[in-house]
Every structure is written in structure tokens, then in C-alpha cells.
Design an enzyme around this catalytic site. Structure first.
Site, PDB file in Angstrom:
ATOM      1  N   THR A 188       0.759  -1.407   0.028  1.00  0.00           N
ATOM      2  CA  THR A 188      -0.039  -0.033  -0.204  1.00  0.00           C
ATOM      3  C   THR A 188       0.807   1.166  -0.491  1.00  0.00           C
ATOM      4  OG1 THR A 188      -0.142  -0.013   2.729  1.00  0.00           O
ATOM      5  CG2 THR A 188      -2.212  -1.290   1.113  1.00  0.00           C
ATOM      6  N   ASP A 189       2.323   1.062   0.071  1.00  0.00           N
ATOM      7  CA  ASP A 189       2.742   2.173   0.103  1.00  0.00           C
ATOM      8  C   ASP A 189       4.460   2.171  -0.850  1.00  0.00           C
ATOM      9  OD1 ASP A 189       3.568   5.019   0.643  1.00  0.00           O
ATOM     10  OD2 ASP A 189       4.884   4.036   1.929  1.00  0.00           O
TER      11      ASP A 189
END
Length: 88
Positions: free
Chosen positions: A9-10
Site C-alpha cells: 500500500t505504499d
């Protein structure tokens, strides 16, 4: 990561995606130059190998139907998150 049903998610191109090899090739770069192709004063470096390594799995989450995906950097959201496509 898809096989493991994980979502990073990053994912940031200049921070969490690294080239495996630090070796570069120097090639002539004539784009935007009015100089002759024989003039080697304009050059650019390109990676010798395009293999990459993904790092920083601190914000990684499992793909679940009830998952609320919180992505801290909107501009670097994964295609799966943006399109709402999660491992059928």
C-alpha cells in the site's frame, strides 16, 4: 505478491522500487541537441539491467473482501487499488 494475495500500500518508484544492479551504460543523447552526432558531450546513463527489487513491506496488507485500504500517498496507489480489482 499477487500469488500471496498481498497488496503493497505504499509503492513509490524512487523509494520502494530499486534497481538490482548499480551498473550503468553511458550512451549518446542527441535529443534536443543541435550538435552533430559525432559530438559526445551529450550523454545519458541507462541501467545495464532492468531487474528490480520491491522493498519496505511495512504497510503491506492481505487482500480481503472487508478490507479498508488506507494508502498514505495517493499519487502512488497500486493499479489494483485504483481500479478496485483484487485477485479473482
Amino acid at each position: 505478491m499477487h500469488d500471496l494475495r498481498l497488496i503493497h500500500t505504499d509503492l513509490k518508484p524512487q523509494e520502494n522500487i530499486l534497481l538490482v544492479s548499480p551498473e550503468y551504460i553511458k550512451v549518446p543523447d542527441y535529443k534536443g541537441s543541435s550538435r552533430s552526432p559525432k559530438d559526445s558531450s551529450y550523454s545519458k546513463r541507462i541501467p545495464r539491467c532492468s531487474a528490480i527489487k520491491v522493498i519496505d513491506f511495512g504497510c503491506t496488507t492481505y487482500d480481503r473482501p472487508d478490507q479498508n485500504y488506507i494508502v498514505s500517498t495517493r499519487h502512488y496507489r497500486e493499479p489494483e487499488v485504483i481500479l478496485g480489482y483484487f485477485f479473482v
